[in-house]
Design an enzyme around this catalytic site. Structure first.
Site, PDB file in Angstrom:
ATOM      1  N   LYS A 250       0.824  -1.205   0.000  1.00  0.00           N
ATOM      2  CA  LYS A 250       0.000   0.000   0.000  1.00  0.00           C
ATOM      3  C   LYS A 250       0.854   1.249   0.000  1.00  0.00           C
ATOM      4  CE  LYS A 250      -4.529  -1.160   1.473  1.00  0.00           C
ATOM      5  NZ  LYS A 250      -5.697  -0.738   2.194  1.00  0.00           N
TER       6      LYS A 250
HETATM    7  N1  GLU Z   1     -10.252   3.379   5.322  1.00  0.00           N
HETATM    8  C1  GLU Z   1     -10.080   2.005   4.965  1.00  0.00           C
HETATM    9  C2  GLU Z   1      -8.896   1.901   4.028  1.00  0.00           C
HETATM   10  O1  GLU Z   1      -8.542   2.863   3.393  1.00  0.00           O
HETATM   11  C3  GLU Z   1     -11.309   1.534   4.227  1.00  0.00           C
HETATM   12  C4  GLU Z   1     -11.766   0.191   4.569  1.00  0.00           C
HETATM   13  C5  GLU Z   1     -13.202  -0.001   4.147  1.00  0.00           C
HETATM   14  O2  GLU Z   1     -13.480   0.092   2.959  1.00  0.00           O
HETATM   15  O3  GLU Z   1     -14.034  -0.216   5.008  1.00  0.00           O
HETATM   16  O4  GLU Z   1      -8.301   0.832   3.956  1.00  0.00           O
END
Ligand code: GLU
Length: 477
Positions: A250
């Site tokens: 990521k």
């Molecule tokens: N804020 C989380 C991320 O960016 C999102 C996870 C979700 O989609 O619930 O990984």
């Protein structure tokens, strides 16, 4: 059936990872396919990870990709605010509700005590120490200002079962679950809490997210149950891998929308490729417009197994999209890549030669390097097994070519090609041999996006004759 409402809930990291883009795309496709709503929610509760302009990157990426949301911080909606840091009071209220119900508790344990709970394998499981504090002890600690968190009170016994649309029915022993922190000492919620509260309040019907959240989903379901709320449908998505064993990370720089976009990949092609990472449209077709994807998308086609991100395939697919750009538009987008060419060339012709030969605009510098790299090329290029040419042949043929081109009236690709054709007869050479020799003599490169006659037009009469003259001199030495 209740209205389909999906949400894309990125954390503002400053870039749009390919995995996130896929989640956004599937949420969008599913909502549009079912005449539902696609919602954007910004998950910015991790204050240490704030990056400037990161929210703008999210807006601009969604816009470029054509994934328009129906509700969100920038477009409004009935379930706002859509930025989690603006919902602080909402989470507090719901956390207190859980505390009152016994489904959560205040925890005052300091760092040292928490660290002492780490076992030999490095796992740290909270031991419910603060669950047993009396009401007066809690009151006293709160009034003396001791920092605290609010933790989920997971039942010690029993099991939790849930259904995921991709991974099927999953059952876990509650004793394996942790008493997750719901509200941090800074008063902000963790993802583990905010996602439940927000998905409920925003009436999300289908939660699409990466499979890394699968293992904490039982915790979330216990929270839904404690509140007495309906649990949404879950669609966890398989990992995207770099290769068989490594996940696409990521971190910035691994595979981001912006990186590809800046390299001259087209948003439609990136989206098309990303759609197929873990979803099978069940047809042989590989090129899909967003509209076609909306029509075809179905959760049943999502695969459990990881998808491998193949940059070569993306490059190939992008090439198909590039071929379809109107010529003028292609030329406009290609122009910045021509800025450093020193040789005088016909740029419109160059664009028309390149359009069908590149997979991304960033291929252009390498494809056109031969134009300026003419001097001192390796004369052994004239010897080619495939074309059946030799250096000696070049020595014999090129003076005639120079003569013919000096006399050439009409300086167009067709007319020059006709001259070459006529020469093959008088010189008793195969066309392939003659064209190879002339192309090498004019380009000095083994592989070029243009043929022997196109090159003449590209660099013009004067330079063509100059280059031939120069090669002939080199061949005499
Ligand atoms: N804020 C989380 C991320 O960016 C999102 C996870 C979700 O989609 O619930 O990984």
């Amino acid at each position: 059936m209740t209205e389909v409402r999906t949400r894309f809930a990125p954390s503002p990291t400053g870039f749009m990872h390919i995995g996130n883009l896929r989640t956004a795309l599937y949420c969008y496709l599913y909502a549009r396919h079912n005449n539902g709503k696609f919602i954007l929610r910004i998950e910015d509760t991790d204050q240490q990870r704030q990056v400037e302009n990161a929210v703008e990157v999210i807006y601009s990426t969604l816009k470029l990709a054509g994934l328009n949301h129906d509700e969100g911080p920038d477009v409004g909606g009935n379930c706002g605010p859509y930025i989690q840091s603006e919902r602080r009071e909402i989470y507090k209220k719901y956390a207190q509700e859980l505390v009152d119900k016994g489904a959560a508790y205040y925890c005052f344990c300091g760092k040292e005590r928490l660290e002492s709970l780490t076992d030999d394998s490095g796992t740290r499981k909270y031991d419910k120490h603060c669950l047993h504090l009396s009401a007066s002890e809690i009151k006293e600690k709160l009034s003396s200002g001791i920092p605290y968190v609010i933790r989920q009170n997971v039942p010690s016994g029993g099991t939790t079962t849930f259904k995921d649309h991709v991974y099927g029915e999953i059952t876990v022993e509650n004793k394996e679950l942790h008493d997750n922190v719901l509200i941090k000492s800074d008063g902000l919620p963790t993802y583990n809490f905010a996602n439940v509260v927000d998905d409920h309040l925003m009436q999300i019907s289908h939660v699409f997210r990466g499979m890394e959240y699968l293992s904490s989903t039982p915790n979330y379901n216990l929270l839904y149950n404690a509140f007495g709320w309906e649990i949404p449908q879950y669609v966890h998505l398989p990992h995207i891998m770099k290769d068989k064993s490594r996940k696409l990370s990521k971190r910035h720089g691994d595979a981001n929308f912006e990186d590809f976009y800046n390299k001259g990949y087209l948003p439609e092609a990136i989206l098309n490729y990303v759609a197929l990472l873990g979803w099978n449209p069940k047809t042989e077709q590989e090129k899909f417009s967003l509209k076609e994807l909306v029509e075809l998308f179905a959760i049943e086609g999502i695969s459990k197994s990881s998808a491998i991100f193949d940059p070569v395939k993306l490059h190939w697919l992008n090439g198909l999209y590039i071929k379809e750009i109107p010529a003028q538009e292609f030329h406009k987008q290609a122009l910045p890549y021509y800025e450093n060419i020193k040789t005088q060339v016909d740029k419109t012709l160059l664009s028309s030669l390149l359009q069908s030969r590149i997979g991304a605009f960033s291929d252009i510098p390498e494809k056109i390097a031969f134009i300026d790299n003419f001097d001192n090329f390796d004369l052994s290029y004239f010897e080619n097994k495939d074309a059946k040419t030799t250096l000696e042949m070049a020595r014999q043929v090129l003076p005639a070519v120079l003569k013919a081109l000096k006399e050439q009236q009409e300086w167009t690709n067709e007319a020059i090609f006709a001259t070459y054709n006529a020469m093959t007869e008088t010189l008793e050479l195969k066309k392939k041999q003659l064209l190879w020799i002339i192309r090498i003599a004019l380009t000095g490169a083994l592989s070029t996006p243009c043929g022997a006659s196109e090159m003449c037009v590209l660099i013009g009469r004067e330079l063509t004759l100059q280059r031939l003259q120069k090669v002939l001199e080199n061949l005499q030495n």
